[in-house]
Design a protein around this motif. Structure first.
Motif, PDB file in Angstrom:
ATOM      1  N   PHE A 552       0.730  -1.308  -0.028  1.00 33.62           N
ATOM      2  CA  PHE A 552      -0.088   0.174  -0.016  1.00 33.62           C
ATOM      3  C   PHE A 552       0.879   1.290  -0.036  1.00 33.62           C
ATOM      4  O   PHE A 552       1.846   1.263   0.648  1.00 33.62           O
ATOM      5  N   LYS A 553       0.495   2.266  -0.837  1.00 33.55           N
ATOM      6  CA  LYS A 553       1.156   3.614  -0.727  1.00 33.55           C
ATOM      7  C   LYS A 553       0.707   4.210   0.530  1.00 33.55           C
ATOM      8  O   LYS A 553      -0.435   4.397   0.580  1.00 33.55           O
ATOM      9  N   GLY A 554       1.625   4.524   1.514  1.00 28.52           N
ATOM     10  CA  GLY A 554       1.326   5.292   2.648  1.00 28.52           C
ATOM     11  C   GLY A 554       1.466   4.133   3.722  1.00 28.52           C
ATOM     12  O   GLY A 554       1.746   3.127   3.495  1.00 28.52           O
ATOM     13  N   VAL A 555       1.515   4.575   4.971  1.00 28.47           N
ATOM     14  CA  VAL A 555       1.995   3.812   6.276  1.00 28.47           C
ATOM     15  C   VAL A 555       0.679   3.497   6.728  1.00 28.47           C
ATOM     16  O   VAL A 555      -0.038   4.559   7.345  1.00 28.47           O
ATOM     17  N   LEU A 556       0.450   2.105   7.207  1.00 23.58           N
ATOM     18  CA  LEU A 556      -0.610   1.813   8.101  1.00 23.58           C
ATOM     19  C   LEU A 556      -0.110   1.048   9.353  1.00 23.58           C
ATOM     20  O   LEU A 556       0.423  -0.036   9.032  1.00 23.58           O
ATOM     21  N   TYR A 557      -0.150   1.521  10.388  1.00 21.22           N
ATOM     22  CA  TYR A 557       0.419   0.990  11.655  1.00 21.22           C
ATOM     23  C   TYR A 557      -0.734  -0.206  12.235  1.00 21.22           C
ATOM     24  O   TYR A 557      -2.043   0.191  11.941  1.00 21.22           O
ATOM     25  N   HIS A 558      -0.112  -0.656  13.288  1.00 17.21           N
ATOM     26  CA  HIS A 558      -1.155  -1.515  14.155  1.00 17.21           C
ATOM     27  C   HIS A 558      -2.156  -0.779  14.701  1.00 17.21           C
ATOM     28  O   HIS A 558      -3.300  -1.411  14.948  1.00 17.21           O
ATOM     29  N   ASP A 559      -1.982   0.550  15.113  1.00 15.73           N
ATOM     30  CA  ASP A 559      -2.895   1.096  15.990  1.00 15.73           C
ATOM     31  C   ASP A 559      -3.806   1.960  14.832  1.00 15.73           C
ATOM     32  O   ASP A 559      -4.676   2.966  15.317  1.00 15.73           O
ATOM     33  N   PHE A 560      -3.985   1.651  13.754  1.00 11.46           N
ATOM     34  CA  PHE A 560      -4.645   2.286  12.741  1.00 11.46           C
ATOM     35  C   PHE A 560      -6.336   2.092  13.148  1.00 11.46           C
ATOM     36  O   PHE A 560      -6.606   1.147  13.922  1.00 11.46           O
ATOM     37  N   GLN A 561      -7.255   2.933  12.972  1.00 11.11           N
ATOM     38  CA  GLN A 561      -8.687   3.019  13.234  1.00 11.11           C
ATOM     39  C   GLN A 561      -9.472   3.580  12.305  1.00 11.11           C
ATOM     40  O   GLN A 561      -9.142   4.554  11.986  1.00 11.11           O
ATOM     41  N   GLY A 562     -10.766   2.992  12.041  1.00 12.73           N
ATOM     42  CA  GLY A 562     -11.587   3.693  11.257  1.00 12.73           C
ATOM     43  C   GLY A 562     -11.849   3.131   9.761  1.00 12.73           C
ATOM     44  O   GLY A 562     -11.446   1.895   9.595  1.00 12.73           O
ATOM     45  N   GLU A 563     -11.797   3.903   8.859  1.00 12.39           N
ATOM     46  CA  GLU A 563     -11.854   3.376   7.441  1.00 12.39           C
ATOM     47  C   GLU A 563     -11.029   4.356   6.521  1.00 12.39           C
ATOM     48  O   GLU A 563     -10.992   5.620   6.765  1.00 12.39           O
ATOM     49  N   GLN A 564     -10.396   3.754   5.742  1.00 13.20           N
ATOM     50  CA  GLN A 564      -9.476   4.534   4.896  1.00 13.20           C
ATOM     51  C   GLN A 564      -9.250   3.926   3.610  1.00 13.20           C
ATOM     52  O   GLN A 564      -9.261   2.609   3.459  1.00 13.20           O
ATOM     53  N   GLU A 565      -9.176   4.669   2.342  1.00 17.23           N
ATOM     54  CA  GLU A 565      -9.006   4.004   1.162  1.00 17.23           C
ATOM     55  C   GLU A 565      -7.572   4.217   0.817  1.00 17.23           C
ATOM     56  O   GLU A 565      -6.926   5.289   1.031  1.00 17.23           O
ATOM     57  N   PHE A 566      -6.644   3.091   0.450  1.00 19.83           N
ATOM     58  CA  PHE A 566      -5.404   3.255  -0.001  1.00 19.83           C
ATOM     59  C   PHE A 566      -5.402   2.841  -1.468  1.00 19.83           C
ATOM     60  O   PHE A 566      -6.111   2.287  -2.061  1.00 19.83           O
ATOM     61  N   GLU A 567      -4.013   3.056  -1.873  1.00 23.84           N
ATOM     62  CA  GLU A 567      -3.753   2.947  -3.303  1.00 23.84           C
ATOM     63  C   GLU A 567      -2.808   1.963  -3.122  1.00 23.84           C
ATOM     64  O   GLU A 567      -1.487   1.956  -2.438  1.00 23.84           O
ATOM     65  N   THR A 568      -2.763   0.559  -3.914  1.00 24.98           N
ATOM     66  CA  THR A 568      -1.780  -0.267  -4.159  1.00 24.98           C
ATOM     67  C   THR A 568      -0.493   0.016  -4.818  1.00 24.98           C
ATOM     68  O   THR A 568      -0.703   1.056  -5.876  1.00 24.98           O
ATOM     69  N   TYR A 569       0.617  -0.543  -4.977  1.00 20.68           N
ATOM     70  CA  TYR A 569       1.651  -0.415  -5.724  1.00 20.68           C
ATOM     71  C   TYR A 569       1.216  -0.455  -7.267  1.00 20.68           C
ATOM     72  O   TYR A 569       1.969  -0.026  -7.879  1.00 20.68           O
ATOM     73  N   GLY A 570       0.166  -1.309  -7.485  1.00 18.88           N
ATOM     74  CA  GLY A 570      -0.110  -1.502  -8.642  1.00 18.88           C
ATOM     75  C   GLY A 570      -1.213  -0.668  -8.965  1.00 18.88           C
ATOM     76  O   GLY A 570      -2.072  -0.804 -10.113  1.00 18.88           O
ATOM     77  N   ASN A 571      -1.705   0.423  -8.033  1.00 13.69           N
ATOM     78  CA  ASN A 571      -2.417   1.653  -8.612  1.00 13.69           C
ATOM     79  C   ASN A 571      -3.974   1.122  -8.654  1.00 13.69           C
ATOM     80  O   ASN A 571      -4.781   1.818  -9.146  1.00 13.69           O
ATOM     81  N   SER A 572      -4.066   0.263  -7.685  1.00 14.47           N
ATOM     82  CA  SER A 572      -5.718  -0.386  -7.552  1.00 14.47           C
ATOM     83  C   SER A 572      -6.063   0.366  -6.318  1.00 14.47           C
ATOM     84  O   SER A 572      -5.298   0.771  -5.368  1.00 14.47           O
ATOM     85  N   LYS A 573      -7.250   0.577  -6.061  1.00  9.90           N
ATOM     86  CA  LYS A 573      -8.067   1.123  -4.547  1.00  9.90           C
ATOM     87  C   LYS A 573      -8.320   0.139  -3.964  1.00  9.90           C
ATOM     88  O   LYS A 573      -9.166  -0.877  -4.299  1.00  9.90           O
ATOM     89  N   VAL A 574      -8.033   0.360  -2.742  1.00  9.39           N
ATOM     90  CA  VAL A 574      -8.663  -0.736  -1.758  1.00  9.39           C
ATOM     91  C   VAL A 574      -9.112  -0.129  -0.365  1.00  9.39           C
ATOM     92  O   VAL A 574      -8.677   1.165  -0.014  1.00  9.39           O
ATOM     93  N   GLU A 575     -10.351  -0.666   0.065  1.00  6.51           N
ATOM     94  CA  GLU A 575     -10.700  -0.131   1.436  1.00  6.51           C
ATOM     95  C   GLU A 575     -10.258  -0.835   2.424  1.00  6.51           C
ATOM     96  O   GLU A 575     -10.227  -2.191   2.820  1.00  6.51           O
ATOM     97  N   VAL A 576      -9.686  -0.198   3.401  1.00  5.91           N
ATOM     98  CA  VAL A 576      -9.223  -0.827   4.726  1.00  5.91           C
ATOM     99  C   VAL A 576     -10.008  -0.173   5.781  1.00  5.91           C
ATOM    100  O   VAL A 576     -10.190   0.820   6.066  1.00  5.91           O
ATOM    101  N   ILE A 588      -9.999  -5.704   4.550  1.00  4.79           N
ATOM    102  CA  ILE A 588      -9.488  -5.207   3.214  1.00  4.79           C
ATOM    103  C   ILE A 588     -10.768  -5.706   2.213  1.00  4.79           C
ATOM    104  O   ILE A 588     -10.960  -6.748   2.093  1.00  4.79           O
ATOM    105  N   ASN A 589     -11.210  -4.519   1.664  1.00  9.60           N
ATOM    106  CA  ASN A 589     -12.379  -4.594   0.722  1.00  9.60           C
ATOM    107  C   ASN A 589     -13.461  -5.584   1.196  1.00  9.60           C
ATOM    108  O   ASN A 589     -14.025  -6.272   0.495  1.00  9.60           O
ATOM    109  N   ASN A 590     -13.668  -5.267   2.440  1.00  5.17           N
ATOM    110  CA  ASN A 590     -14.959  -6.082   3.248  1.00  5.17           C
ATOM    111  C   ASN A 590     -14.877  -7.837   2.998  1.00  5.17           C
ATOM    112  O   ASN A 590     -15.857  -8.403   3.045  1.00  5.17           O
ATOM    113  N   SER A 591     -13.789  -8.081   2.868  1.00  2.00           N
ATOM    114  CA  SER A 591     -13.618  -9.567   2.368  1.00  2.00           C
ATOM    115  C   SER A 591     -12.517 -10.475   2.894  1.00  2.00           C
ATOM    116  O   SER A 591     -12.563 -11.536   3.672  1.00  2.00           O
ATOM    117  N   THR A 592     -11.132  -9.553   3.070  1.00  2.00           N
ATOM    118  CA  THR A 592      -9.897 -10.285   3.490  1.00  2.00           C
ATOM    119  C   THR A 592      -9.749  -9.735   4.790  1.00  2.00           C
ATOM    120  O   THR A 592      -9.638  -8.561   4.965  1.00  2.00           O
TER     121      THR A 592
END
Length: 955
Positions: A552-576, A588-592
């Protein structure tokens, strides 16, 4: 110059109580006691013109007078004028056991001479005077040693007069000598307290236990770096503060005593230094002056000078302690406002670090031009410094990593593990700022540990301004680049690191100004893909697409909370998303669902790495079907069968079917091909190898008897009577799985005869479906003939071509066998006709000779072997032998006379084919069979056998 024994210093005197002169000894008992030392007569007017005349006129001064004579000081005393002479009586010398006739020096004598005429009625309370001793200061020339006088009337003692000269009582009235304007005071004790200089006194106060320990901080500051000498302290008044009133901790004291704190120390102590000697009774003479910092001070007193007051507010605990070149007033209360930045130094993180003896750390900060971090007290920060610090020459970023945002982030009272934010921050390509983190965790021993390496030494931080300082036992350094970080901390993730290296992600993800979150699957997750992973490796673009989705582009630590959209290295959008801060699960994407934790996350130079062991997050648009997995295997024959039976729809992964694939080679070995004429058999075979949706999960999990039917199993196939039954596409036919101790898995037909096949490998399709489907590779095919039949017979299904080939081979074998038999029969008949076999003749002596053919099949028996034969059979045998056999057990060659030549030939041929087997069956384990073989071998090597004399054999 010799020093008299009675001039040796006495111990320091205790501080005076209120209303008592400081440093004075015993009081005068009574005036009558004075009359015992001085004999005067009323009306006697003895003219006196000098001090010696007074001393000579009274025998109470004989000891003093003799001392002056021995010391050659009589003339000096006679010349004195305008002074007050302190004359000790004989008892004063005797009290100190000073021998009569002892000498003294001029300087010692000058301590008894006040340089002014003092009348007792002029003294009210305490008065500071000076003596003729001009050697009081090592720095001020001809400085006179001060002396303390105390004159008062004791109201509690019926107005009794008290007149003291330091430790001595004044006896009787003053004796005034008008001719020389001099007063002689009679005292009952010697002034045996030679005063110390200022610097000497403060030095000695550090080395002796005199009750002055509460004032040692100020003493240490005066002496550090030879301040007292360097500032030539003399002729001064010291407003000495107690240790507690200074509010200096040990770090601040060490800083002020350090050479780098010299200026601040001078500023500090100058507040307590005043030029001149100020003390005694100041009620009628308030003195206004300034300290060495030019701050205005007002001196006043109370209790007739027993108590000195500064600025009409701060009262001294003990006053008027005289030194040879100064005076000390002690204070246990705060004299000044220590927060006054003009008069007192402001302590900063820099000064604390110097006080903690981390000058190298300070020098490195200055060298990296980061001085504001330790000089600005308004910064809200935490400083980390190692007690074995050795980072000289380190980079600026490494220095910034030792400073944290906030000064209360480290809470040693809890076991909470947190990430601390350092001041090493970088502007990213997305116009945001990335600040490197530090892991703070609690060890099993309860210690706080940074980055799993450095323990915090001090439980309570050193606080100065808005900064907190923690000492750590090992230095911390910036997180390393990705490849080094994961290589040093991970052992079960080798396959992921291998892939990252293969596609050069190690360098891509460590570039400046780019920061990422990397999900690193465990090797076992990759291995679980099995055949799918092989397919991915053979198609590197697909594998790289999966790796792109793990970054993921950007930094997501263990203390992340809430919802945020990230962009993958392959330029795809994912919801975390993550609902609870304390929960380790992110979605991730309501499935993983992935588990990330404080303990597992790894900090690296450009972000964070999360090792994962749940599942591999796959791109939503990636598709790998059963058809593609089959194409990478030896599946030609099986695909032909599916195509022949119109079952290729099961290869569509969207339908959820799974395929169990025996290799084409194994199908050919079992004679199962699409050319097999039995379509019903082929259909059963194919459906046995196709699993309906949901069955693959049951096989992969190898459900135990207590397991429930898979919830993903299609409703049309949930008809199993046993929870361990795994349905197939063939109605009413199920599979049973069995896990081997070695970890392998075996499958058998539940309704079958128990034959098993092994699952060699498996592959999982990749699609958007929630039902697992894929490919199972078998070591051999499941055969429909293994299923149970009512007649209990075993049916063999062979293709027509195989049957025809078998018949042809059988006919050829029969023809060859018949031909061989005819040839053997024809050959034996020829030998019988020409008399070459079985024909005897007589020799010259009339004996019959028998020539044995090499094709002879009858055994040759010797005596030894004959004995092993059944005797009954030998005795009952034919008596028609060559020699007319008897009933005895005789070794010989028995021939039937009636056997014709043709029969003999036939028997020979049959003997070769069946004779040995038949004979062996009748005599299992006997030596006869073996002897026959020996015989046959022996004579087959030599066609001209030696004739045997039958008669001789008989004998």
């Amino acid at each position: 110059m010799a020093v008299l024994p009675w001039l040796l210093p006495l111990a320091l005197l205790p501080w005076p109580k209120t209303g008592q002169a400081f440093g004075f000894g015993r009081a005068l008992d009574s005036l009558d006691e004075a009359n015992t030392y001085i004999h005067t007569h009323e009306g006697d007017n003895v003219p006196t013109s000098s001090i010696i005349d007074v001393l000579s006129a009274n025998e109470s001064y004989s000891h003093l007078l003799l001392t002056l004579q021995k010391s050659d000081l009589v003339d000096y005393v006679n010349e004195l004028a305008n002074v007050t002479f302190l004359a000790p009586v004989n008892a004063a010398f005797e009290r100190h056991e000073i021998p009569i006739g002892s000498t003294m020096s001029k300087d010692e004598l000058n301590r008894f001479i006040i340089d002014d005429v003092i009348f007792r009625e002029e003294i009210v309370g305490i008065k500071i005077v000076s003596t003729l001793n001009h050697h009081g200061s090592p720095y001020v020339e001809l400085f006179q040693v001060p002396l303390l006088l105390d004159h008062r009337f004791d109201e509690d003692g019926e107005n009794e007069e008290v007149y003291l000269v330091e430790n001595a009582n004044v006896l009787f009235d003053d004796q005034y000598l008008p001719t020389i304007d001099t007063v002689v005071l009679t005292i009952d004790d010697l002034l045996t307290d030679p005063k110390e200089t200022v610097c000497r006194y403060f030095l000695n106060s550090l080395n002796r236990n005199t009750g002055d320990e509460r004032f040692k901080v100020f003493s240490s500051l005066l002496l550090s770096e030879s301040t007292c000498k360097s500032l030539r302290m003399s002729n001064m008044t010291f407003l000495t503060p107690s240790d507690l009133s200074l509010h200096l901790n040990h770090i601040e004291r060490k800083y002020l005593s350090h050479i780098r704190g010299m200026d601040d120390k001078n500023l500090f102590i100058s507040n307590f230094l005043v030029d001149g000697i100020i003390g005694g009774n100041l009620e009628n003479d308030t003195i206004t002056t300034s300290n060495w910092n030019n701050e205005k001070l007002t001196f006043s007193s109370s209790y007739l000078g027993d108590e000195i007051i500064i600025n009409d507010e701060v009262r001294a605990t003990a006053s008027n302690f005289l030194l040879s070149d100064g005076i000390i007033h002690y204070f246990e209360n705060e004299i000044f406002d220590y927060n006054d930045t003009k008069s007192f130094p402001v302590f900063t993180a820099r000064k604390y670090l110097i006080g903690l003896e981390y000058e190298d750390f300070v020098d490195e900060i200055d060298f990296r031009k980061l001085s504001e971090l330790i000089d600005d007290n308004t910064l809200n920060q935490t400083v980390l410094v190692s007690r074995d610090y050795g980072m000289m020459g380190s980079l600026k970023n490494g220095m910034l990593y030792h400073f944290l945002e906030g000064n209360n982030e480290i809470n040693l009272d809890t076991d909470e593990n947190v990430l601390l934010t350092s001041k090493y921050c970088v502007d990213t390509d997305t116009n945001s700022k990335f600040c490197q983190r530090i892991k703070l965790e609690t060890s099993p021993e309860g210690k706080k540990v940074l980055n799993s390496n450095s323990k915090i030494v001090n439980i309570v931080p050193y606080r100065v301004g808005n900064s907190s300082i923690y000492i750590i036992d090992n230095d911390i350094s910036l997180p390393t680049k990705l490849q080094t970080a994961i290589a040093s901390e991970l052992t079960g993730y080798g396959k992921s690191t291998q892939f990252l290296k293969k596609f050069n992600y190690s360098k891509k993800l460590s570039k400046d100004n780019t920061f990422y979150t990397v999900f690193l699957p465990a090797t076992e997750l990759w291995n679980a893909l099995d055949l799918t992973l092989d397919y991915l490796i053979e198609n590197p673009l697909l594998l790289e697409k999966i790796l792109d989705n793990l970054i993921f582009k950007g930094v997501l630590y263990h203390d992340f909370q809430g919802e945020q959209e990230f962009e993958t290295y392959g330029n795809s959008k994912v919801e975390v998303s993550k609902d609870n801060l304390l929960d380790d699960k992110i979605v991730i994407n309501n499935s993983t669902n992935l588990t990330i934790s404080f303990e597992s996350q790894i900090l690296y130079s450009n972000g964070v790495v999360h090792p994962i062991a749940d599942e591999i997050p796959l791109p939503q648009d990636m598709r790998i079907s059963n058809q593609e997995l089959l194409s990478a295997q030896d599946s030609y024959e099986f695909e032909k069968i599916l195509d022949f039976l119109n079952l290729t729809f099961v290869l569509d992964s969207a339908k959820g079917y799974s395929v169990m694939l025996p290799s084409s080679k194994s199908l050919l070995q079992e004679n199962i091909t699409y050319l097999l004429g039995d379509i019903q058999f082929l259909e059963k075979f194919a459906k046995l190898h196709i699993l309906p949706p949901g069955s693959l999960d049951m096989i992969l999990d190898c459900y135990s008897a207590s397991s429930e039917t898979s919830p993903l199993l299609h409703t049309d196939y949930r008809n199993s009577t046993s929870l361990t039954d795994i349905p197939t596409l063939m109605n009413g036919t199920h599979l049973t799985c069995r896990e081997l101790a070695s970890g392998g898995m075996m499958l058998s037909i539940t309704e079958g005869s128990g034959n098993e096949v092994r699952i060699l490998r498996h592959g999982i399709t990749i699609d958007n479906s929630t039902i697992t489907s894929g490919l199972l590779l078998l070591d051999r095919p499941l055969n429909p003939t293994w299923m149970n039949h009512n007649d209990g017979k075993l049916y063999l299904h062979l293709p027509l071509f195989a049957i025809l080939v078998g018949i042809l081979i059988g006919v050829v074998c029969v023809l060859l066998t018949c031909g061989c038999c005819l040839m053997l029969t024809f050959g034996n008949s020829r030998k019988g006709i020409d008399g070459s076999d079985g024909e005897g003749f007589r020799d010259d002596e009339g004996r019959i000779e028998h020539v044995i053919s090499v094709t002879e099949t009858m055994p040759l028996l010797n005596d030894e072997e004959g004995s092993s034969m059944d005797k009954t059979k030998s005795a009952g045998g034919s008596k028609d032998g060559v020699n007319g056999g008897t009933d005895d057990n005789i070794s010989g060659y028995v021939i039937n006379k009636d056997t014709t030549q043709e029969q003999i030939g036939s028997s020979r041929a049959l003997g070769r084919s069946l004779g040995r087997d038949g004979f062996s069956k009748e005599n299992k384990g006997s030596k006869v069979g073996r002897r026959y073989s020996t015989f046959d071998a022996r004579y087959s090597m030599n066609a001209s056998a030696s004739p045997i004399d039958v008669n001789n054999n008989a004998s």
